[in-house]
Design an enzyme around this catalytic site. Sequence first.
Site, PDB file in Angstrom:
ATOM      1  N   THR B 187       0.864  -1.179   0.000  1.00 27.39           N
ATOM      2  CA  THR B 187       0.000   0.000   0.000  1.00 27.39           C
ATOM      3  C   THR B 187       0.900   1.229   0.000  1.00 27.39           C
ATOM      4  O   THR B 187       2.081   1.147   0.360  1.00 27.39           O
ATOM      5  CB  THR B 187      -0.885   0.026   1.257  1.00 27.39           C
ATOM      6  N   GLU B 330      -5.272  -4.346  -1.372  1.00 30.98           N
ATOM      7  CA  GLU B 330      -5.680  -5.517  -0.587  1.00 30.98           C
ATOM      8  C   GLU B 330      -6.711  -6.372  -1.301  1.00 30.98           C
ATOM      9  O   GLU B 330      -7.041  -7.463  -0.836  1.00 30.98           O
ATOM     10  CB  GLU B 330      -6.275  -5.065   0.759  1.00 30.98           C
ATOM     11  N   LYS B 446     -19.470  10.454  13.057  1.00 35.60           N
ATOM     12  CA  LYS B 446     -20.393   9.589  13.797  1.00 35.60           C
ATOM     13  C   LYS B 446     -21.149  10.434  14.809  1.00 35.60           C
ATOM     14  O   LYS B 446     -20.624  10.736  15.876  1.00 35.60           O
ATOM     15  CB  LYS B 446     -19.629   8.464  14.499  1.00 35.60           C
ATOM     16  N   TRP B 451     -24.392   8.183  10.821  1.00 36.70           N
ATOM     17  CA  TRP B 451     -23.204   8.616  10.113  1.00 36.70           C
ATOM     18  C   TRP B 451     -23.533   9.785   9.197  1.00 36.70           C
ATOM     19  O   TRP B 451     -24.533   9.766   8.481  1.00 36.70           O
ATOM     20  CB  TRP B 451     -22.633   7.454   9.275  1.00 36.70           C
TER      21      TRP B 451
END
Lengths: 554, 554
Positions: B187, B330, B446, B451
């Site tokens: 990454t 990933e 949050k 959200w």
Amino acid sequence: MQSPPLLISQLLRYGTELHADSEVVTWTGTGSRRMTYAEVGRQAAQLAHALRSLGVEGDDRVATFMWNNAEHLIAYIGVPSMGAVLHAWNLRLFPEQVVYIGNHGAATVVIVDNTLAEPLSALLPHLPNIRHVIVNGHVEEATRAALGAPGHVEGVHDWSTLLEGMPETYEWPEDLDENCASSMCYTSGTTGSPKGVAYSHRSNVLHAMSVAMTLSISAADRHLVVVPLFHANAWGFPYVAMATGASLMMPDRFLQAEPLARFIETERITTGAGVPTVWNDLLQYLDTNPADVSSCRMLLVGGAAAPPAMMRAYQERHGIDIVHGWGMTETSPVGSIAIAPPSAEVGSDEYWRYRTAQGRIVLGVEARLVDGDGREVAWDGSSVGEVEVRGPWIARSYYANGTETATELEEMTAKFDDGWLRTGDVGCLTRDGFLILTDRAKDVIKSGGEWISSVALENAIMGHPDVAEASVVGVPDAKWGERPLASVVLKEGATATPESLREFLGDKMARWQIPERWALIDAVPKTSVGKFDKKVLRKRYADGELDVTTVEIR
Amino acid sequence: MQSPPLLISQLLRYGTELHADSEVVTWTGTGSRRMTYAEVGRQAAQLAHALRSLGVEGDDRVATFMWNNAEHLIAYIGVPSMGAVLHAWNLRLFPEQVVYIGNHGAATVVIVDNTLAEPLSALLPHLPNIRHVIVNGHVEEATRAALGAPGHVEGVHDWSTLLEGMPETYEWPEDLDENCASSMCYTSGTTGSPKGVAYSHRSNVLHAMSVAMTLSISAADRHLVVVPLFHANAWGFPYVAMATGASLMMPDRFLQAEPLARFIETERITTGAGVPTVWNDLLQYLDTNPADVSSCRMLLVGGAAAPPAMMRAYQERHGIDIVHGWGMTETSPVGSIAIAPPSAEVGSDEYWRYRTAQGRIVLGVEARLVDGDGREVAWDGSSVGEVEVRGPWIARSYYANGTETATELEEMTAKFDDGWLRTGDVGCLTRDGFLILTDRAKDVIKSGGEWISSVALENAIMGHPDVAEASVVGVPDAKWGERPLASVVLKEGATATPESLREFLGDKMARWQIPERWALIDAVPKTSVGKFDKKVLRKRYADGELDVTTVEIR
């Protein structure tokens, strides 16, 4: 990387959830019966619950005796997803063969279309493993009673009544071994008993992905499945559809040209798959009964080669590519698909050589050619050998249930060569992996260490204007081991002789390939499906029943 | 069924033998350098022999420090096929990060383009595992000497000299475990050290098949690989090409609009893959410098969403579909691809909603949405959660080599949730599996169990005519846990106030989503790649450096 097993339940989930609005359409004879993949998913879950309630456990086999329709698709994906094994019985076999494969596979439940309930009721007394019959559609009370008559049949159920009230979701097991059996098909058994092939979850998932890739099938396709779901794993199309979201068009029992033409027109069908005779009949029909088939881009052909004239006619008159595929029950079945490489200009001779070949070996399958001495033959487009294949959707062995005789087991083993399947097909491979078949291995003539194609000889002889039909078989020869015997049917009033026919072949075949032995006969014996029956000709020759003229090599 | 392992060597064989005439074309700045896949296969075999001669064994890592070109492709398929592990180093990382991933991956051999030999020579003293350097192309003696200077470097070799005379075939091992590592990528490490992901043979083969299926890539395609081979597994394209026979067009270091346009025109390129900015630059270039790009049908976009206006402009002006893909290192990386379903009429609002989404989850990947309390969220096109995925090409864990600190190991583990990868992306899924991202998990606010998307708020605020830029971050709130803070840059001479901005949002966002806290600032802090740097804003707020106006809820 994670490494979850490859399972048919993943295809089921993908197709019925992410492509919930795609549909399976069943032709009813007068119109279309529609079902979304969302509904397919719900009924697959309900079927799984119902089968559990009938005692189906572990890898129990569930049989179908059905045409291509929505419910057959549901069984095709639902039964393997629950961990059981789908065995689609071949309706086209002789009754004693259906009984053979039914008892060999040993299913405990059979699902039958109402239109096939009567023939099934005649077989059921000979199928002692069957405990439950599920009928798709309405049947008269008398038929239902006949299905339930054998003492071993515990229950006869209506599909819709049985499924009604069952939960619409099912916890498909996620911990199955991807190599365990998902389904099985039997060869048609032209020689000896039909042989069973058990497909695995892994083999079916990989095969479906390779077929979808090679044919560029997508959610935009509406695919006509003429190939029966009980024939050679339905060429993978139920799984291809779930893997891509392509909608499936199911003709049920309406396989004639007229209903197929109406189905294509009504449902804007884009692609299809079936044997050449079906598409040939459709072509004849379209020539005199205009129908709008402009939605259709591709029809896959398998089971036999399509006549080149038919391929050209479809392309020129309807803009449809007839695409050759090659394979067999033992290869899941797709081994090759004939899509011409971009370097071949459309319409050129090179292009048609690619298109009329059996096709390029698909990703995942490895192929080799082996000659009579077990040596590998080069991929040069002309050297000939028996085709052997291996790969993740090629059978490792036939399914044996312990009832086989020693001879049967020996026969079953003989089809495998050190991890490779002997396909029984003979031909060559081009440098870029296009397979061109010339013969079946059992029909090829082994003359002095060289192979002579019986099919090539037949085609050459049938090119003579006096010849109606010709069949060539190998017969024993003291010097060469085997030599070709040509059995020829002349047209009425024709005057060709063995000498003139031999002369005619002079510039068409190599000198050593031309037969010395000729028999003029009244008709070529044929099998039940219309192929030349070479076993009969060999026997007649052995029994001295043929009037053979020997034309010596000058 | 047989069950041979799925190996990259099978893709190599299929591509270089059955599609021997397909080609990899490398742009040289002035024209095309061509190599057939047959030659790719020969050089892959020669490279494998050469690497063995340099001591590469077992799962030793072989690194590349290269642009996209023919030799990089050869390494990409040849190194895994021999059983070793390819580690393509990311040229775009800071030098210390390259050193970090180089030492973490611990390759013993590195292959470098001549144009990158100088930067590499500066890094080599800090890469003590490297014993051999292979240079692709000619370098001056001084550069070669610099490469060989560190004591641990035993040899500096020319690619062509090293390969010359090596056998042109290699017995690729057929008994590798399909789950063993084939290659690795790291990454980019925007937070903390780059993290390594090891791909397996199985994951790469299955990923390539799914990508080829979904994008309908075939041997007829000539595919432009702008995405670097060192970035997120090159989106699988080297393997897709081998699996389909599609030709690969490699731009080397010529990634500007002008050479790309010439490359597309010269090579009749059909498809491509890259980040949005590349295609945006190309679009601007084509507007003023006509080039024939009519061969091109599709450009895949990943890494970020493409501006809808750009997507429409490509389709209207050039007949090219800009197709969204979504994924990350990933996930191998493809998780979704945005091909509109056939039911959406081309050009309709519905169609563009599908096209501008991140895409439909592809076959093989399972996705779910999880809210702040760990509960699954419905696929209804509006309910929002963090996206979690699993499947055969999703990472099970990060690559650890035993040098990690406890904190690092904890960080690495936190990305996985009971077999699922937490992607860190927040959004919703439509009923038919199209992913629509709204935020990064770390940026979502949050508030009282619900959200709030920082991105949605930013876009709404930036819709005000007085606003130049706006960035929204979550800040601690005694009552709600977290509430949004809007930092706004006004245009010159603009007179908007926190009160008027709040008023403006009244009909654009739900009442409870609208910020009370506002700061008018001079400029939004940015990261090195031009993204809003929300870390800095959060810190400034925490340190009391922002002049915040609180507009109470009336």
